[in-house]
Design an enzyme around this catalytic site. Structure first.
Site, short mmCIF file in Angstrom:
data_model
loop_
_atom_site.label_atom_id
_atom_site.label_comp_id
_atom_site.label_asym_id
_atom_site.label_seq_id
_atom_site.Cartn_x
_atom_site.Cartn_y
_atom_site.Cartn_z
CB VAL A 68 0.41 4.66 7.80
CG1 VAL A 68 -1.06 4.91 8.13
CG2 VAL A 68 0.74 3.17 7.88
CG HIS A 92 -8.17 3.28 8.28
ND1 HIS A 92 -8.61 2.04 8.68
CD2 HIS A 92 -7.19 3.05 7.39
CE1 HIS A 92 -7.93 1.11 8.05
NE2 HIS A 92 -7.06 1.69 7.26
CG PHE A 129 -2.06 0.96 1.11
CD1 PHE A 129 -3.15 0.66 0.33
CD2 PHE A 129 -2.02 2.16 1.77
CE1 PHE A 129 -4.20 1.55 0.21
CE2 PHE A 129 -3.05 3.06 1.66
CZ PHE A 129 -4.15 2.76 0.88
CB THR A 160 -11.49 8.19 8.38
OG1 THR A 160 -10.48 7.27 7.99
CG2 THR A 160 -12.38 8.53 7.18
CD GLU A 181 -2.78 -6.55 5.62
OE1 GLU A 181 -4.02 -6.51 5.78
OE2 GLU A 181 -2.11 -5.60 5.16
CB ALA A 223 0.94 -0.53 7.26
#
Length: 153
Positions: free
Chosen positions: A74, A81, A15, A79, A51, A49
């Site tokens: 990240v 999250h 990601f 949000t 995982e 991240a």
């Protein structure tokens, strides 16, 4: 310990791939510069991240590596999250490190925006992938010193 004898595992999130690829490339380049042989480095890719800790745990459990480097990115969104992911990933990596008494280097960028993240993969804030590689090698030496005692000068 001679660098050519070092065995490392790297877990990298896919990601934010542009960022994580830069982190991985920087870490691998630095390890090569420091004398670590490419065939002694195992790279495991995970989707995101969150995982990272599970893959790190499985590598640690194998007892094949002297340190693990965890790389991810990240970037805060709109949000909450972001807060959950950052907390879970950092705590998960720390749990692996303590449970297996193995250096687990936290090379996960946790930034407010993409500009901050890119500044940390070769921009004006240095290169956190390279820094993670250096930290892994330093921690291998620290653990060796703790286990075997101080080296003679």
């Amino acid at each position: 310990m001679k660098p050519e004898a070092v065995r490392l595992g790297i877990v990298v999130s896919q990601f934010n791939k542009e960022l994580t690829t830069a982190l991985l490339e920087g870490a691998l380049q630095r390890l090569t510069e420091r004398g670590v042989l490419p065939e002694k480095i195992k790279v495991v890719e995970v989707p995101g991240a969150i995982e990272i800790p599970l893959a790190a745990k499985l590598l640690a459990k194998s007892k094949d590596y002297q340190a693990l480097i965890c790389l991810g990115a990240v970037v805060r969104g709109e949000t909450s999250h972001y807060d959950y992911v950052c907390s879970q990933v950092s705590e998960g990596c720390q749990q692996v490190m303590l449970a297996y008494e193995l250096p687990v280097i936290f090379g996960v960028l946790t930034t407010e925006n993409e500009a901050q993240a890119f500044a940390r993969v070769g921009g004006n804030e240095g290169h956190k992938g390279r820094d993670a590689a250096d930290a892994a090698l330093q921690m291998i030496a620290v653990l060796q010193d703790c286990i075997e005692g101080p080296r003679a000068l």
